[in-house]
Motif scaffolding. Sequence first.
Motif, PDB file in Angstrom:
ATOM      1  N   TRP A   6       0.827  -1.206   0.000  1.00  0.00           N
ATOM      2  CA  TRP A   6       0.000   0.000   0.000  1.00  0.00           C
ATOM      3  C   TRP A   6       0.861   1.255   0.000  1.00  0.00           C
ATOM      4  CZ3 TRP A   6      -0.350   4.048   3.444  1.00  0.00           C
ATOM      5  CH2 TRP A   6      -1.423   4.920   3.262  1.00  0.00           C
ATOM      6  N   ASP A   7       1.868   1.301   0.868  1.00  0.00           N
ATOM      7  CA  ASP A   7       2.691   2.500   0.971  1.00  0.00           C
ATOM      8  C   ASP A   7       3.500   2.715  -0.296  1.00  0.00           C
ATOM      9  OD1 ASP A   7       3.745   4.766   2.313  1.00  0.00           O
ATOM     10  OD2 ASP A   7       5.583   3.643   2.705  1.00  0.00           O
ATOM     11  N   GLY A   8       4.010   1.624  -0.856  1.00  0.00           N
ATOM     12  CA  GLY A   8       4.816   1.766  -2.061  1.00  0.00           C
ATOM     13  C   GLY A   8       4.013   2.199  -3.273  1.00  0.00           C
ATOM     14  N   SER A   9       2.783   1.712  -3.392  1.00  0.00           N
ATOM     15  CA  SER A   9       1.994   2.010  -4.581  1.00  0.00           C
ATOM     16  C   SER A   9       1.146   3.266  -4.436  1.00  0.00           C
ATOM     17  CB  SER A   9       1.068   0.828  -4.906  1.00  0.00           C
ATOM     18  OG  SER A   9       0.154   0.605  -3.844  1.00  0.00           O
ATOM     19  N   ILE A  10       0.713   3.573  -3.209  1.00  0.00           N
ATOM     20  CA  ILE A  10      -0.193   4.701  -2.999  1.00  0.00           C
ATOM     21  C   ILE A  10       0.460   5.786  -2.159  1.00  0.00           C
ATOM     22  CG2 ILE A  10      -2.407   5.413  -2.012  1.00  0.00           C
ATOM     23  CD1 ILE A  10      -3.416   2.572  -2.589  1.00  0.00           C
ATOM     24  N   GLY A  11       0.969   5.391  -0.988  1.00  0.00           N
ATOM     25  CA  GLY A  11       1.497   6.378  -0.051  1.00  0.00           C
ATOM     26  C   GLY A  11       2.621   7.221  -0.627  1.00  0.00           C
ATOM     27  N   GLU A  12       3.721   6.588  -1.016  1.00  0.00           N
ATOM     28  CA  GLU A  12       4.887   7.344  -1.463  1.00  0.00           C
ATOM     29  C   GLU A  12       4.624   8.086  -2.771  1.00  0.00           C
ATOM     30  OE1 GLU A  12       8.442   5.080  -1.543  1.00  0.00           O
ATOM     31  OE2 GLU A  12       8.311   4.476   0.556  1.00  0.00           O
ATOM     32  N   ARG A  13       3.748   7.548  -3.620  1.00  0.00           N
ATOM     33  CA  ARG A  13       3.465   8.195  -4.901  1.00  0.00           C
ATOM     34  C   ARG A  13       2.767   9.546  -4.725  1.00  0.00           C
ATOM     35  NH1 ARG A  13       3.349   6.122  -9.851  1.00  0.00           N
ATOM     36  NH2 ARG A  13       1.467   7.338 -10.315  1.00  0.00           N
ATOM     37  N   ARG A  14       2.109   9.751  -3.594  1.00  0.00           N
ATOM     38  CA  ARG A  14       1.333  10.972  -3.460  1.00  0.00           C
ATOM     39  C   ARG A  14       2.083  12.091  -2.764  1.00  0.00           C
ATOM     40  NH1 ARG A  14      -0.205   9.824  -7.602  1.00  0.00           N
ATOM     41  NH2 ARG A  14      -0.899  11.971  -7.640  1.00  0.00           N
ATOM     42  N   LEU A  15       3.360  11.939  -2.513  1.00  0.00           N
ATOM     43  CA  LEU A  15       4.153  13.062  -2.026  1.00  0.00           C
ATOM     44  C   LEU A  15       4.044  14.207  -3.027  1.00  0.00           C
ATOM     45  CD1 LEU A  15       7.423  11.489  -0.590  1.00  0.00           C
ATOM     46  CD2 LEU A  15       5.870  13.033   0.599  1.00  0.00           C
ATOM     47  N   GLY A  16       3.766  15.399  -2.544  1.00  0.00           N
ATOM     48  CA  GLY A  16       3.582  16.526  -3.446  1.00  0.00           C
ATOM     49  C   GLY A  16       2.134  16.796  -3.773  1.00  0.00           C
ATOM     50  N   ASP A  17       1.228  15.976  -3.267  1.00  0.00           N
ATOM     51  CA  ASP A  17      -0.214  16.183  -3.445  1.00  0.00           C
ATOM     52  C   ASP A  17      -0.845  16.440  -2.074  1.00  0.00           C
ATOM     53  OD1 ASP A  17      -0.644  16.081  -6.164  1.00  0.00           O
ATOM     54  OD2 ASP A  17      -0.755  13.906  -6.210  1.00  0.00           O
TER      55      ASP A  17
END
Length: 673
Positions: free
Chosen positions: A261-272
Amino acid sequence: MALHGMLLREGWDVEAVAALVHAVSVAAGGAPELGARLAEAKDAAARLVRGDVPVFGFNTLADLMGEPVVKQALAWLDIAALGSSVSRGGATGAAGAAGLPRGFVLRKSGIFRLDKDEKGEEQPRFLCSPVKVVALSCDAHGGNWGRVLEITDPDGSVHRWNPPARPFAGDGTALREELMSVGFELESSPKGRSALNTLLQRWKPSRRALVVERMGWVDDACDAFVLGGDRALGRRDVIRRHESDADAAQAMTSRGGLSDWDGSIGERRLGDPAVMFGVLVALSGPLLELLNVPGGGFHLRGASSRGKTTIQKVAASVWGSADFIQTWRATANGLEGVASVCNGTLLVLDELGEVHGREAGAAACMLANGRGKVRANKNGTARRQATWRLNFLSSGEQSLERKVAEAGGKTYAGRHVRFLDLPIDDRAHGVFDDLHGDADGGAVANRLNDLTAESCGAAGPAFVEAIIADPDAARRFCRERMERFRLLAIERVGLDGMDAQVSRALDRFALIFAAGSFAVARGIVGWTEEAVEGAVLTVFRVWLEGRGGRESHEMQEIVEQLSKVIERYGSSRFVAIGQAAGRLNPSPVRDMAGWFDGASCYVKPAIWKEETMRGLDPQRAARRLADLGVIRRDADGRLTTKAPRVNGERPRVYAVHATALRAIIEGEEGGDL
């Protein structure tokens, strides 16, 4: 036969097998203290029970029990204390039948009752398929007693059920119906039905279970948390009793692990910031009980197809699948059950526009207050009131205030603090600031929708388990972070002298920041505390600007209502006074509200009370306006003063200073009404 199969065949329950296998593993590994890491080995023990990996070469129960080191493990390990019905010392065949009443025998194929034959000898006769009473249950007040049953269906699957004592009364028809719905088989004779009632009522194991009716934290000790699917984190003796579950409970399922979850969703949304904020609101639910703060919510407002629902799906993925999202279309009564299910987690409500304004206002107030309606039982006594403590994340194209106004109602200042409106869709790409390589905001939304379907339901439970590990430390950490954010926001945003309502709203944002900081510190999200801080501050500014600044909503409402009345009626109800006092304009005015001249508007007291400040406290409003210089007091300090002479009289009026009112409306000095 494999070890786990032999144990289960001998009547051991799954928890007992897991505990025993773990003890064997620790003993064989030479650990200095047997079972010291039991909690961390739960998953490994479960794999051993399923037979996914070998158990140090032990294949049969006889081989296992013959090993001295295993006997030592069993002597140390009090399996009963771990929630098993197995007695200490490693009893075998009778282990799964602890408390089984006389006259019955538990075998692999089911339970047999002992009947005497013609010679007076007891003979086993089939009664029912495998069932066990593994514990007696009651609530924290020592009432609501029942039994915890484990029923094995024809496919070998075990179903756990916690019926109250009531179904055991009478002929037990309701009890048998529920049992048979999960594959239970019973001898069909009247004697068999009677024997089943006797069996279940007299079967009294030593184990006790605590019955709870709602999900979330069991009590303010914050050492046990109930999730959907009747999963309990922390204490193992907690059982949730319910007749049926809302969709939100059934949606509390997990796909993939926390790292997925963190790899696919959490970290990808940095900057949002908006998407990150949605995740943090979802994580903050368990902190409400821990920190003893009230629940509340945030409303994502914006045009259609800008990404609001995607934020909600990402937030929902913290606790479960997209089915965790509910709709505003439900009535207030229906939302009570949903809110109870979501207690301590997050309530996601999509599309405010689908509900009538009157119901929306009542539902928002009820959700924030955390209490349902008081209802009566059949005998006239009051039922136990439904309660909850949660944060909710709403969405819609219009604000709650506007929705309620459409139905002829109004929202009050307190509701605005508990239901914070966020005009969130004017970021660079709808609600998104960063495309992360996608073509546009729509592509980002589609990708996130796919990712939340593949990975969900891990972050919320992990957050709760981090609290359970040390509730006091978690409490200290979060309170310190809340205070840090308050000071930071006051400095960065310029909130010196802020209104009490802004201060209360700031507390809610501080809670969201604390949840994010705790998640970062415990490795639940791969963000930094600085990134969390930036996201929460950004959204706080969005809220503050959307409400019109740091003044109270009540003050804004007073000024807005006064200006609307004056502008709406103008010369149709206000009589102009010429340069010479008393010279009236010649056109007749019906239902006159007052007078005006170039500098002021003079409102009759009755009109002020009944129309100008309708729905507000007229005296309080006048005092607030007088403090701002909008209303002129008389020489004695009274809120009403004498108007210029009109037809030989000087009636008492509220004298509104036009320039001061316009300055407040426009946020600048000067200007005429």
